[in-house]
Each structure stands twice: as structure tokens, then as C-alpha cells.
Design a protein around this motif. Structure first.
Motif, PDB file in Angstrom:
ATOM      1  N   UNK A  15      41.927  64.524  17.010  1.00 14.93           N
ATOM      2  CA  UNK A  15      42.701  64.517  18.251  1.00 14.93           C
ATOM      3  C   UNK A  15      42.435  65.729  19.130  1.00 14.93           C
ATOM      4  N   UNK A  16      42.098  66.880  18.528  1.00 19.34           N
ATOM      5  CA  UNK A  16      41.903  68.120  19.291  1.00 19.34           C
ATOM      6  C   UNK A  16      40.436  68.431  19.564  1.00 19.34           C
ATOM      7  N   UNK A  17      39.554  67.467  19.381  1.00 14.34           N
ATOM      8  CA  UNK A  17      38.105  67.733  19.408  1.00 14.34           C
ATOM      9  C   UNK A  17      37.634  68.346  20.720  1.00 14.34           C
ATOM     10  N   UNK A  18      38.091  67.812  21.864  1.00 11.74           N
ATOM     11  CA  UNK A  18      37.601  68.314  23.154  1.00 11.74           C
ATOM     12  C   UNK A  18      38.084  69.733  23.389  1.00 11.74           C
ATOM     13  N   UNK A  33      33.205  64.046  32.445  1.00  9.92           N
ATOM     14  CA  UNK A  33      33.744  62.688  32.303  1.00  9.92           C
ATOM     15  C   UNK A  33      33.532  62.179  30.888  1.00  9.92           C
ATOM     16  N   UNK A  34      34.066  60.998  30.612  1.00  7.48           N
ATOM     17  CA  UNK A  34      33.847  60.337  29.325  1.00  7.48           C
ATOM     18  C   UNK A  34      33.197  58.981  29.584  1.00  7.48           C
ATOM     19  N   UNK A  35      31.941  58.774  29.242  1.00  2.00           N
ATOM     20  CA  UNK A  35      31.049  59.736  28.581  1.00  2.00           C
ATOM     21  C   UNK A  35      30.504  60.757  29.570  1.00  2.00           C
ATOM     22  N   UNK A  36      30.171  61.927  29.045  1.00  2.00           N
ATOM     23  CA  UNK A  36      29.628  63.000  29.870  1.00  2.00           C
ATOM     24  C   UNK A  36      28.745  63.912  29.050  1.00  2.00           C
ATOM     25  N   UNK A  37      28.006  64.754  29.744  1.00  2.00           N
ATOM     26  CA  UNK A  37      27.027  65.644  29.109  1.00  2.00           C
ATOM     27  C   UNK A  37      27.125  67.026  29.723  1.00  2.00           C
ATOM     28  N   UNK A  38      27.239  68.057  28.868  1.00  2.00           N
ATOM     29  CA  UNK A  38      27.372  69.438  29.328  1.00  2.00           C
ATOM     30  C   UNK A  38      26.456  70.335  28.498  1.00  2.00           C
ATOM     31  N   UNK A  58      32.414  61.845  24.299  1.00  2.00           N
ATOM     32  CA  UNK A  58      32.478  60.393  24.150  1.00  2.00           C
ATOM     33  C   UNK A  58      33.913  59.972  23.807  1.00  2.00           C
ATOM     34  N   UNK A  59      34.141  58.665  23.756  1.00  2.00           N
ATOM     35  CA  UNK A  59      35.492  58.148  23.524  1.00  2.00           C
ATOM     36  C   UNK A  59      36.066  58.609  22.197  1.00  2.00           C
ATOM     37  N   UNK A 118      25.002  57.959  28.924  1.00  2.00           N
ATOM     38  CA  UNK A 118      25.236  56.510  28.896  1.00  2.00           C
ATOM     39  C   UNK A 118      24.963  55.966  27.495  1.00  2.00           C
ATOM     40  N   UNK A 119      25.764  54.974  27.106  1.00  2.00           N
ATOM     41  CA  UNK A 119      25.569  54.266  25.852  1.00  2.00           C
ATOM     42  C   UNK A 119      25.211  52.820  26.173  1.00  2.00           C
ATOM     43  N   UNK A 120      24.182  52.281  25.500  1.00  2.50           N
ATOM     44  CA  UNK A 120      23.758  50.913  25.770  1.00  2.50           C
ATOM     45  C   UNK A 120      23.000  50.365  24.562  1.00  2.50           C
ATOM     46  N   UNK A 121      22.651  49.094  24.628  1.00  4.97           N
ATOM     47  CA  UNK A 121      21.925  48.438  23.554  1.00  4.97           C
ATOM     48  C   UNK A 121      20.426  48.515  23.824  1.00  4.97           C
ATOM     49  N   UNK A 122      19.665  48.866  22.785  1.00  7.87           N
ATOM     50  CA  UNK A 122      18.212  48.906  22.873  1.00  7.87           C
ATOM     51  C   UNK A 122      17.639  48.435  21.543  1.00  7.87           C
ATOM     52  N   UNK A 123      16.846  47.387  21.582  1.00 11.79           N
ATOM     53  CA  UNK A 123      16.209  46.843  20.377  1.00 11.79           C
ATOM     54  C   UNK A 123      17.233  46.525  19.286  1.00 11.79           C
ATOM     55  N   UNK A 124      18.380  45.996  19.692  1.00 11.46           N
ATOM     56  CA  UNK A 124      19.406  45.613  18.741  1.00 11.46           C
ATOM     57  C   UNK A 124      20.231  46.751  18.184  1.00 11.46           C
TER      58      UNK A 124
END
Length: 291
Positions: A15-18, A33-38, A58-59, A118-124
Motif C-alpha cells: 500500500x505504501x509503495x509509491x 501518472x499511472x502508468x508512468x516512468x521517472x 504501475x497499478x 505503456x503495457x500491451x500484448x506482444x507475441x502473446x
């Protein structure tokens, strides 16, 4: 084109990760943001870099992507600071792999007008990608499960390009790699991690963290004695090799790749100065500040 990146990684959950990770690093994870990169650094009490990482918010977790052989030390450091925080730190280096997809390559599933992470599907397989500049223009760091490597690599655009070519491109662009250039133990402002540097990884407006007092003092006085430059020379020389001028040590060179290296150098040496690196001649080129 794509290149395998020697990596290690941590996953921080709870719960306190961020707030917990935010309180240890130089940059502002809470503002991502979520998702985001720093991009960020983890410092010692003298303000010197212990590790450089890219933190993905991430979430369900904070994913910390580091250079090879860095995760163990950072995990030990983070665990020392867990008191009442509801967090768990897991080393996931053996489970994940990373490649950099070079600029100009179309990666299936990546939205060019989308967010930095970004999170997405690639090659299953579900993959994580982040917009990262390793060559002078933004490409993508792609993170995926090791067990899916064969399928993921087969789906990548173009051919595999060796790490040496990526190093040569980033050196030409004046971009440091903290581990590969042996720049740990230096101040972020000395090696291009300040706001106007090629790899900005500091926020001067966030809360306290280890080394923050030194960062605030440097911001107020602007008195870092070294900065990041590019060296041109036939080499080769080792990362961390001493740079001398008129018989005096004036800095340290990074990994020699292509026609030279990046380097941490005393500010009084001008553009075009002739120096010696491990007894070999090299020429200094100043790196233009980024807006």
C-alpha cells in the motif's frame, strides 16, 4: 533495430509503495501518472550516486529497472529503511529481460502518441515499454518475461544490433550510462543528471531523501566543479580511466565506444582542450545544455 540491455530489476509492492520509493529517490515519483516512468538516482549521505534507475509507476507495483548487478545492493538499501511502511521489495532480475528498440522502429502495440510508459500484448505476452533516449532520440525500453523471450524477440522489428553499437550512439549523443561509464560515486550534477543535462533525474521541489541536503546546496550555490563532456580519441581506454592535463588529474573517462567516451571533467577546461586518457591523447567537446 533492437539491442539487448544488461539489466537487473526490483518490484516494490504494498500500500505504501509509491510514497516509500519516492522518499528514497532524487526524482518525483508521486507526480508521475499511472502508468508512468521517472528516471532517478539513489544517493548516499554525501549526495553521491549509488544506483541509477528508471522507476515505472504501475497499478499494482513500482518497477525499478537498473543496470546489471545493481538490484541486490538497492534491495538491501531499501529494506534497511522499511520501518512501519507496508511494502515488500522483490528482486525479479531472473524473471525479466530487457531490450532497447531503436528510434524509428515501429513496435507492434506501442502507441506513438501515448504515455511515457505503456503495457500491451506482444507475441502473446504482456510487455511493459518505456520511452527512453539512449541514442540522442527517444526509442523504447521493452521489458518482458524471460520465459517468453523467444516469441517476443521474433516479433521485434528489424535485426539485433550489438550493445557496442548502442554505446557508440549514446557516446556520440553525449548520454551517460552511470554503471557502464563507471560514474557511481559522483554527484548527479557532475555527470549529466541535472535538469538541463542529457539525462535529467532530479527534482528540486520534492520532499526529503538521502542526500537531498547536498542537492539543495548545489542548486542554491551552483558550485559543482565538474560536468559531463564528450571525449574524442582513438583509445581504447577503460571506464573510470584518469584524465590528465599538464600532468594534473582533471577527471575520469567513461567507457570507450566508437570514437571516444563521455567523461566527468573539471569545468575550467574549455571546449577543444587537449587532454590525456590513460596516456592517450583525446579532445574535449562540451555538451550543449538541454532545455
Amino acid at each position: 533495430m533492437w539491442t539487448r540491455i544488461p539489466s537487473s530489476s526490483l518490484r516494490v509492492t504494498g500500500a505504501d509503495r509509491v510514497d516509500f520509493v519516492h522518499g528514497q529517490m532524487t526524482n518525483n515519483l508521486r507526480a508521475a501518472p499511472t502508468p508512468g516512468l521517472v528516471p532517478c538516482a539513489f544517493l548516499n549521505v554525501r549526495g553521491q550516486i549509488e544506483q541509477f534507475a528508471r522507476a515505472y509507476r504501475r497499478e499494482q507495483d513500482v518497477y525499478l529497472h537498473l543496470d546489471a548487478n545493481q538490484a541486490g545492493a538497492l534491495a538491501a538499501r531499501l529494506r534497511r529503511y522499511i520501518i512501519f511502511d507496508q511494502v515488500e521489495v522483490q528482486d525479479v532480475t531472473d524473471e525479466l529481460r530487457t531490450v532497447h528498440v531503436w528510434p524509428g522502429s515501429a513496435l507492434p502495440g506501442w502507441q506513438a502518441d501515448g504515455g511515457e510508459a505503456q503495457t500491451f500484448e506482444l507475441a502473446g505476452s504482456t510487455v511493459l515499454a518505456g520511452r527512453v533516449n539512449r541514442t540522442g532520440a527517444a526509442g523504447m525500453d521493452l521489458h518482458y518475461l524471460a520465459r517468453h523471450e523467444e516469441a517476443v524477440l521474433a516479433a521485434l522489428p528489424g535485426t539485433e544490433t550489438p550493445l557496442a553499437a548502442l554505446d557508440a550512439a549514446r557516446v556520440q549523443a553525449g548520454i551517460p550510462d552511470i554503471t557502464r561509464d563507471a560514474l557511481s560515486g559522483t554527484l548527479p550534477q557532475e555527470v549529466g543528471l541535472d535538469l538541463t543535462g542529457p539525462l535529467p533525474a532530479i527534482s528540486y521541489r520534492k520532499g526529503c531523501y538521502v542526500g537531498q541536503e547536498i542537492m539543495a546546496r548545489l542548486e542554491a550555490r551552483g558550485n559543482a566543479r565538474y560536468h559531463l563532456v564528450r571525449l574524442t580519441g582513438a583509445g581504447p581506454w577503460e571506464a573510470g580511466a584518469e584524465i590528465t592535463a599538464d600532468g594534473k588529474v582533471v577527471g575520469q573517462a567513461g567507457l570507450h565506444a566508437g570514437s571516444g567516451s563521455v567523461a566527468r571533467l573539471r569545468k575550467e577546461l574549455p571546449d577543444g582542450a587537449e587532454v590525456q586518457v590513460a596516456g592517450q591523447p583525446a579532445t574535449v567537446t562540451l555538451i550543449t545544455a538541454h532545455a
